[in-house]
Design an enzyme around this catalytic site. Structure first.
Site, short mmCIF file in Angstrom:
data_model
loop_
_atom_site.label_atom_id
_atom_site.label_comp_id
_atom_site.label_asym_id
_atom_site.label_seq_id
_atom_site.Cartn_x
_atom_site.Cartn_y
_atom_site.Cartn_z
CE LYS A 94 14.17 13.45 17.02
NZ LYS A 94 15.10 14.55 17.31
CD GLU A 131 15.47 22.59 21.03
OE1 GLU A 131 15.74 22.27 19.87
OE2 GLU A 131 14.88 21.85 21.84
CD GLU A 145 16.57 12.26 20.18
OE1 GLU A 145 15.82 13.15 20.66
OE2 GLU A 145 16.99 11.30 20.85
CD GLU A 177 14.63 11.76 26.60
OE1 GLU A 177 14.35 12.74 25.87
OE2 GLU A 177 15.28 10.78 26.22
CE LYS A 225 13.43 15.54 27.54
NZ LYS A 225 13.22 15.22 26.10
#
Length: 422
Positions: A169, A218, A256, A395, A399
């Site tokens: 990843k 987060e 992910e 995506e 954002k």
């Protein structure tokens, strides 16, 4: 130097106004902190790459004499920082000379100095508060550029590297540079971001480079005594019930996310006597986006007769696979090769730590570095074997739009592929 903390009686006060455009601000569900002035600068010449630096910094904060009858996390001297994505990048933390705090129904003010100044009353704090600009900057024509210009090709290159077994990843980001016809007011941007995403952590950190302002979804690490919480996110889709259901069923996004949780559990597991890691992620539904999230809770073990501080834990965790990759070193090499430049504060730890080692550090996402009429915004996506370049591009647009709308209301509707339609 001495820090004096006093409880405040109830009454009106706007913490964003107290912070202004040049202070520090941190607000989540458990604590609000707003500071101004500089009592001390705490340099980290090697960033978080120096394993001794977090403990040395804690000792410097703890060495400040304290008069603190309130005794809550965030009282006394508090060091704030936006530490940057690059682990070895030189940075510094700041202890504000005036700090307002609110937590658990209690409000307080701390002053720090040599000798400490008089502790202001609520009326004096109101008088000191800077007027928050409510202006909305006008966008000049042709002012938005976004790099890399062919993000889809970068994603395709990364998936080929994953297929070849170089890594599992990597998080690839785009950089958007926005210029307005007038200067941005960081505190106004902060206010709009906080209003748009009230469940996120709103922050502002001023430095010589400008004001780093954002509303991060987060949580990297929170420490209160021996108890810690981390809430990593990985996997994103548009807001809404339907997209949320599809996200929970997406094999690509679940893979992910699992890579992130595994890495954080590995780091924290060696430092905890107890660690609760849910077996499946839950949906974190924000107003603008949906994310997959896993709330990890633990009880710390003592190390050399003491508990590791919030900053030490942040240093051990950063960068997680939510912003870097797996394995980390080849992911960082790919990031350096494919992204348009250094990320700076974006995706780095942003937060605070008090003299007891308690504190909160979030990942510096949904953010912008604002300096005069220029703003630099980053957005990334986690790339795994099953990633689709067009989907990852979409995506990052989602954002970027969140922050662009806070910078210049109305502009997000014109965003398409990192460009503003005329």
């Amino acid at each position: 130097m001495k820090a004096v903390t006093r409880r405040l009686p109830p009454g009106p006060l706007d913490p964003v106004a107290l912070c202004g455009d040049h202070g520090v601000y941190f607000h989540n569900r458990s604590v609000t902190l707003a500071g101004s002035g500089v009592a001390a600068l705490l340099p980290l010449p090697r960033g978080l790459d120096d394993p001794a630096a977090p403990l040395d910094l804690l000792r410097r904060v703890a060495a400040i004499e304290r008069d603190d009858p309130v005794g809550l996390p965030g009282t006394g001297p508090v060091a704030f920082g936006a530490l940057g994505f690059e682990v070895a990048g030189a940075t510094r933390l700041v202890i504000p000379s005036l700090l307002y705090g609110r937590s658990q129904g209690t409000e307080w003010v701390t002053v720090v100095g040599e000798p400490p100044p008089e502790v202001p009353s609520r009326a004096e704090l109101l008088a000191r508060s800077a007027a928050v600009s409510r202006s909305e900057p006008r966008l000049a024509p042709n002012v938005v550029s976004c790099e890399p210009t062919d993000y889809g090709a970068a994603v395709d290159y990364a998936t080929q590297a994953i297929a070849a077994g170089r890594l599992r990843k990597v998080v690839l980001a785009r950089r958007l540079v926005l210029e307005a016809a007038s200067s941005f007011a960081p505190s106004a941007v902060l206010g709009r971001l906080a209003a748009r995403e009230p469940s996120a952590t709103a922050f502002l950190f001023s430095s010589r480079a400008g004001a780093f302002v954002g509303a991060s979804p987060e949580l990297l690490i929170s420490r209160r005594g021996g108890l810690i919480v981390s809430h990593p996110l990985a996997g994103t889709t548009a807001s809404g019930v339907g997209p949320g259901r599809r996200l929970l069923a997406s094999a690509k996004d679940l893979e992910e996310h699992e890579l992130v949780v595994e890495d954080i559990a590995r780091v924290l597991g060696s430092r905890c006597s107890e660690l609760d890691v849910p077996g499946e992620p839950s949906l974190v539904a924000l107003r603008s986006l949906n994310h997959l999230g896993t709330r990890i809770e633990g009880r710390l073990l003592e190390e050399d007769g003491r508990l590791p501080s919030a900053l030490e834990l942040a240093a051990a965790l950063h960068p997680t696979p939510a912003v870097g990759g797996v394995p980390l070193e080849p992911a960082l090499e790919l990031i350096a090769a494919l992204e348009p430049g250094r990320r700076g504060c974006w995706a780095g730890p942003v937060g605070w730590m008090d003299a007891k080692g308690d504190g909160d550090w979030v990942v510096g996402l949904r953010s912008a570095l604002v300096a005069g009429p220029e703003a630099v915004v980053w957005a990334g996506a986690g790339i795994v074997a099953a990633s689709d370049p067009e989907a990852e591009l979409a995506e990052t647009d989602l954002k970027l739009a969140v922050v662009l709308e806070a910078l210049a209301p109305g502009a997000a509707a014109r965003l398409e592929g990192g460009r503003l339609r005329s």
